[in-house]
Design a protein around this motif. Structure first.
Motif, PDB file in Angstrom:
ATOM      1  N   ALA A 203       0.778  -1.211  -0.122  1.00 42.22           N
ATOM      2  CA  ALA A 203       0.052   0.037  -0.082  1.00 42.22           C
ATOM      3  C   ALA A 203       1.043   1.182  -0.010  1.00 42.22           C
ATOM      4  O   ALA A 203       0.520   2.283  -0.908  1.00 42.22           O
ATOM      5  N   ILE A 206       1.575   1.870  -3.476  1.00 51.00           N
ATOM      6  CA  ILE A 206       0.540   2.532  -4.183  1.00 51.00           C
ATOM      7  C   ILE A 206       0.474   3.979  -3.991  1.00 51.00           C
ATOM      8  O   ILE A 206       0.236   4.840  -4.523  1.00 51.00           O
ATOM      9  N   LEU A 207       0.382   4.169  -2.534  1.00 51.16           N
ATOM     10  CA  LEU A 207       0.589   5.920  -2.231  1.00 51.16           C
ATOM     11  C   LEU A 207       1.841   6.549  -2.889  1.00 51.16           C
ATOM     12  O   LEU A 207       1.412   7.703  -3.234  1.00 51.16           O
ATOM     13  N   SER A 210       0.281   6.929  -6.584  1.00 48.34           N
ATOM     14  CA  SER A 210      -0.874   7.545  -6.784  1.00 48.34           C
ATOM     15  C   SER A 210      -1.025   8.925  -6.303  1.00 48.34           C
ATOM     16  O   SER A 210      -1.629   9.878  -6.754  1.00 48.34           O
ATOM     17  N   PRO A 212      -2.245  10.662  -3.524  1.00 49.70           N
ATOM     18  CA  PRO A 212      -3.469  11.218  -3.172  1.00 49.70           C
ATOM     19  C   PRO A 212      -3.210  12.433  -2.113  1.00 49.70           C
ATOM     20  O   PRO A 212      -4.042  13.205  -1.874  1.00 49.70           O
ATOM     21  N   THR A 236       1.207   5.958   7.688  1.00 49.71           N
ATOM     22  CA  THR A 236       1.033   7.431   7.703  1.00 49.71           C
ATOM     23  C   THR A 236       0.931   8.012   8.991  1.00 49.71           C
ATOM     24  O   THR A 236      -0.008   7.654   9.562  1.00 49.71           O
ATOM     25  N   ASN A 250      -0.619   1.988   6.168  1.00 45.30           N
ATOM     26  CA  ASN A 250      -0.877   2.529   4.833  1.00 45.30           C
ATOM     27  C   ASN A 250      -2.095   1.468   4.014  1.00 45.30           C
ATOM     28  O   ASN A 250      -2.893   2.095   3.171  1.00 45.30           O
ATOM     29  N   ASP A 251      -2.158   0.347   4.408  1.00 47.32           N
ATOM     30  CA  ASP A 251      -3.342  -0.431   4.101  1.00 47.32           C
ATOM     31  C   ASP A 251      -4.604   0.020   4.320  1.00 47.32           C
ATOM     32  O   ASP A 251      -5.749   0.117   3.587  1.00 47.32           O
ATOM     33  N   VAL A 253      -5.153   3.258   4.892  1.00 47.99           N
ATOM     34  CA  VAL A 253      -5.505   4.502   3.993  1.00 47.99           C
ATOM     35  C   VAL A 253      -5.835   4.210   2.714  1.00 47.99           C
ATOM     36  O   VAL A 253      -6.787   4.707   2.231  1.00 47.99           O
ATOM     37  N   THR A 254      -5.381   2.976   1.877  1.00 44.25           N
ATOM     38  CA  THR A 254      -5.984   2.802   0.779  1.00 44.25           C
ATOM     39  C   THR A 254      -7.295   2.068   0.808  1.00 44.25           C
ATOM     40  O   THR A 254      -7.835   2.011  -0.360  1.00 44.25           O
ATOM     41  N   ASN A 255      -7.596   1.579   1.814  1.00 42.66           N
ATOM     42  CA  ASN A 255      -8.760   0.586   1.848  1.00 42.66           C
ATOM     43  C   ASN A 255     -10.174   1.368   2.469  1.00 42.66           C
ATOM     44  O   ASN A 255     -11.313   0.922   2.354  1.00 42.66           O
TER      45      ASN A 255
END
Length: 386
Positions: A203, A206-207, A210, A212, A236, A250-251, A253-255
């Motif tokens: 994750a 991914i951050l 991406s 965000p 984070t 972080n997972d 945050v993404t979920n």
């Protein structure tokens, strides 16, 4: 003795060129002369060390710290080598150096392997420096965030080191099949025992791509609202407005739904106000618009809006919508406070009522109804009032 050693160690002649034997026989034949020469060499060593420090200072000013350190190490190594050779000449033991060099002789293939290995290590080091400097330049142009720079450092460094290690192992004839099999087994075990950590790490990547949010943004995620203070591969870090530091994997945050209030240059603020049912709603709406329209805390465009939101138990609820620029929590709270104060003052001037919650109880117009049941006189039960 020297003739015997020269026949055994062929490097002896190269270590004792023509002037050396003459100097040994003429000036270093006695013990006292050898002691004096040794003291002179020892006295010269501090001068050489100072020279190395001076060279490092000059190179550091011109070419940077790393090259300066390399130059100082090279000068010191040369001084040490010359000192050892001088002592061996003074005490006439150059054959010891010959024995050492003889044991260090290797065949051509081994020498080639060593040279290539050194070249691979140097190239890998230079590649890491080049990539890191390129990442620093990208970070200076704001093309990469701090989090992305740190991740890029680790990923590129690990990739270069892994590639260089593979080349070296192949060069020295080490079978990589068993290594890969062992690495695969270890990876499978780690994946089973540390699934949450690996998920958070993925994750984090991914951050990274991406993007965000960035450090300093005002975000809301997983019922946590605050300012992003740090982003790592795994977590984070958010500082809430209650001055709490929250670490979110972080997972998560993404979920979970993520709101970034700093992504746009403006933010809408909604304030609800109740108006009595007997008041003129159109007049109340215009009073609210005039009251908040001149506030310094809000933007002029878009213009403030007031809509009738719902029927409440004791009032008609109006919603006032305004916008602020460069949204932060402080600006939001300041604007919200200014709006409430301005609306209350305007309602007081115009005589508009903000009603308290209340209930109205009224009697029915009909005569009611009789509850069926046995007559108290028939049952013998007397009323309590009696």
């Amino acid at each position: 003795m020297f003739r015997v050693l020269s026949s055994v160690f062929p490097l002896r002649s190269s270590l004792r060129p023509e002037p050396i034997p003459w100097l040994q026989e003429t000036y270093l034949s006695s013990f006292e002369a050898q002691v004096v020469a040794t003291l002179l060499v020892v006295a010269v060593l501090p001068v050489g060390i100072r020279a190395a420090s001076h060279v490092r200072s000059i190179v550091r000013r011109r070419n940077g710290r790393q090259l300066a350190e390399a130059s100082a190490v090279l000068v010191l190594a040369s001084i040490v080598f010359l000192s050892v050779y001088a002592f061996s000449v003074i005490w006439q033991v150059t054959y010891v150096l010959s024995v050492t060099l003889e044991t260090m002789l290797i065949d051509r293939w081994l020498a080639a392997q060593q040279l290539i290995s050194v070249a691979v290590v140097v190239i890998a080091y230079l590649a890491i420096r080049f990539v890191n400097r390129s990442i620093d330049k990208l970070a200076q142009t704001n093309a990469l965030t701090k989090h992305q720079s740190e991740v890029a450092y680790h990923v590129t460094d690990i990739g270069i080191v892994a590639f260089a290690g593979t080349v070296l192992l192949t060069l020295w004839g080490i079978d990589l099949t068993n290594i890969f099999i062992g690495a695969g087994a270890i990876t499978a075990v780690v994946a089973l025992t540390a699934r949450e950590t690996l998920t958070a790490m993925l994750a984090g990547f991914i951050l990274l791509f991406s993007r965000p949010f960035a450090v300093g943004d005002w975000i809301e995620v997983d019922e946590t609202t605050g300012i992003v203070t740090d982003v790592t591969i795994f977590t984070t870090k958010i500082q809430t407005f209650g001055d709490k530091h929250v670490l979110i994997p972080n997972d998560q945050v993404t979920n979970n739904p993520l709101t970034n209030y700093s992504k746009n240059d403006q933010l809408r603020i909604d304030v609800d106000v109740g108006v009595d049912y007997t008041d003129d709603l159109e007049h109340a709406r215009s009073v609210i618009v005039d009251a908040v329209g001149d506030l310094e805390e809000i933007k002029n465009a878009p213009n403030p809006q007031v809509i009738a939101k719902r029927f409440d138990e004791s009032a008609v609820v109006l919603e006032c919508r305004v916008w602020i620029g460069d949204p932060t929590m402080r600006r939001k709270l300041d604007a919200q406070t200014a709006m409430i104060e301005a609306i209350m003052d305007a309602f007081d001037r115009e005589g508009i009522t903000i009603p308290y919650p209340q209930r109205v109880h009224a009697a029915r117009d009909d005569s009611g109804f009789r509850v069926s049941g046995p007559n108290p006189e028939e049952t013998g039960i007397r009323p309590i009032n009696d």
